[in-house]
Design an enzyme around this catalytic site. Structure first.
Site, PDB file in Angstrom:
ATOM      1  N   GLY A  82     -15.434  32.572 -27.121  1.00 53.40           N
ATOM      2  CA  GLY A  82     -14.818  31.844 -28.219  1.00 53.40           C
ATOM      3  C   GLY A  82     -13.987  32.780 -29.082  1.00 53.40           C
ATOM      4  O   GLY A  82     -14.193  33.996 -29.077  1.00 53.40           O
ATOM      5  N   CYS A  83     -13.034  32.220 -29.826  1.00 52.64           N
ATOM      6  CA  CYS A  83     -12.113  33.058 -30.604  1.00 52.64           C
ATOM      7  C   CYS A  83     -12.831  33.788 -31.742  1.00 52.64           C
ATOM      8  O   CYS A  83     -12.778  35.020 -31.824  1.00 52.64           O
ATOM      9  CB  CYS A  83     -10.945  32.227 -31.120  1.00 52.64           C
ATOM     10  SG  CYS A  83     -11.402  30.749 -32.043  1.00 52.64           S
ATOM     11  N   HIS A  84     -13.512  33.058 -32.623  1.00 53.90           N
ATOM     12  CA  HIS A  84     -14.247  33.715 -33.705  1.00 53.90           C
ATOM     13  C   HIS A  84     -15.273  34.690 -33.140  1.00 53.90           C
ATOM     14  O   HIS A  84     -15.444  35.808 -33.655  1.00 53.90           O
ATOM     15  CB  HIS A  84     -14.982  32.677 -34.562  1.00 53.90           C
ATOM     16  CG  HIS A  84     -14.101  31.737 -35.308  1.00 53.90           C
ATOM     17  ND1 HIS A  84     -13.340  32.114 -36.389  1.00 53.90           N
ATOM     18  CD2 HIS A  84     -13.871  30.412 -35.138  1.00 53.90           C
ATOM     19  CE1 HIS A  84     -12.682  31.065 -36.859  1.00 53.90           C
ATOM     20  NE2 HIS A  84     -12.981  30.025 -36.108  1.00 53.90           N
TER      21      HIS A  84
END
Length: 308
Positions: free
Chosen positions: A113-115
């Protein structure tokens, strides 16, 4: 020539992967017409006839797609949340110690995931170095561009957005953000961090911060910097010293790039660990292409945009 199928090619991540692969001469894209894009039999035929499949789908649909695979040679990169803490899947952050080898030897890759990518890039090296305990109580805030929210959010921001959207908006207020399990699992943390994600009125970019008090870590600022310098020696994740812009730190500095920068700020009493990258680059489609390159045995940075 490698045959690639993108299941969910109409979504934000899928579209970006299509754009990237369309320019590659070593890739043959298997595509479905608009009428067949959601047809179960057509999807099953496509996924079993490819060398590698990208799943750019909601979690339930990604799980369904995996169940359709009968060809044991098919390799899968899932960009959803569905398999990121599944021990049968390799976690696709190749810069972590031992993870590149896991990716190379697996046919099932969970794209981060990005975060989570920004948080893990900061915390995992310190855990591995033994200067941050696995029972630490951590906090993190993360500022992202609105493209990370997908087509619906992009439309909200780009088509007659309300006045409230002009200012940064915090979300994940119940502390149940979908990236929390992988943030904790990959870093080996015993406690979920307090996580404060914020979406703001710019399209692409991400800035993740983990603040620490001196009591939280058994290392000085210089020692932390040296840990990052030693840990990240490749082209896609790098330590950058003096990375601020005249005392400021912009969230979209890494826009349109596929690499990630790690920096350290503060003083010996209060330390800021910061990672910056493009939420659609190293935070999504860029990482997916990197993982594909590793699986196919080609140059890892092929088709990626890397800064100096």
């Amino acid at each position: 020539m490698h045959k690639v199928f993108i299941d969910g090619s109409a979504g934000t991540t899928g579209l970006k992967i299509v754009d990237r692969l369309s320019a590659r001469h070593d890739i043959e894209l298997i595509t479905l017409s608009e009428e067949l894009r959601k047809d179960l039999k057509a999807r099953k035929d496509a996924i079993n006839s490819c060398d590698l499949a990208f799943l750019c789908l909601p979690d339930a649909a990604a799980i369904e797609a995996v169940s359709l695979i009968e060809n044991p040679a098919v390799k899968v990169i899932d960009t959803s949340t569905a398999h990121r803490v599944n021990s049968d899947w390799a976690y696709g952050f190749a810069e972590l110690k031992g993870y590149r080898e896991k990716i190379q030897n697996s046919k099932r890759i969970a794209n981060p995931g990005c975060h989570a990518s920004g948080f893990i890039a900061l915390v995992k090296p310190l855990i591995d170095a033994g200067v941050l305990e696995t029972d630490a109580y951590l906090t993190s805030f993360s500022i992202t561009g609105y493209t990370g929210g997908g087509k619906k959010m992009i439309a909200e921001y780009e088509e007659n957005k309300p006045e409230l959207y002009l200012a940064p908006r915090q979300y994940g207020l119940t502390q149940t953000h979908k990236h929390l399990p992988e943030m904790s699992a990959v870093c080996g943390l015993k406690n979920l961090p307090v996580f404060c994600p914020i979406v703001s009125d710019f399209d692409r970019g991400m800035e993740v911060t983990v603040p620490l008090f001196k009591k939280d870590i058994k290392a000085s600022i210089d020692e932390i910097k040296n840990i990052y310098k030693t840990y990240y020696t490749g082209k896609l994740v790098k330590f950058k010293d003096n990375a601020d812009e005249s005392g400021f730190l912009s969230s979209n500095t890494m826009k349109n790039r596929d690499d990630l920068e790690v920096s350290v700020f503060g003083n010996e009493d209060r330390i800021l660990l910061v990672s910056r990258f493009d939420n659609l680059g190293k935070g999504a489609s860029g990482a997916a292409i990197q993982n594909m390159n590793i699986l196919l045995g080609v140059e890892e940075t092929l088709g990626l945009n890397i800064g100096e």
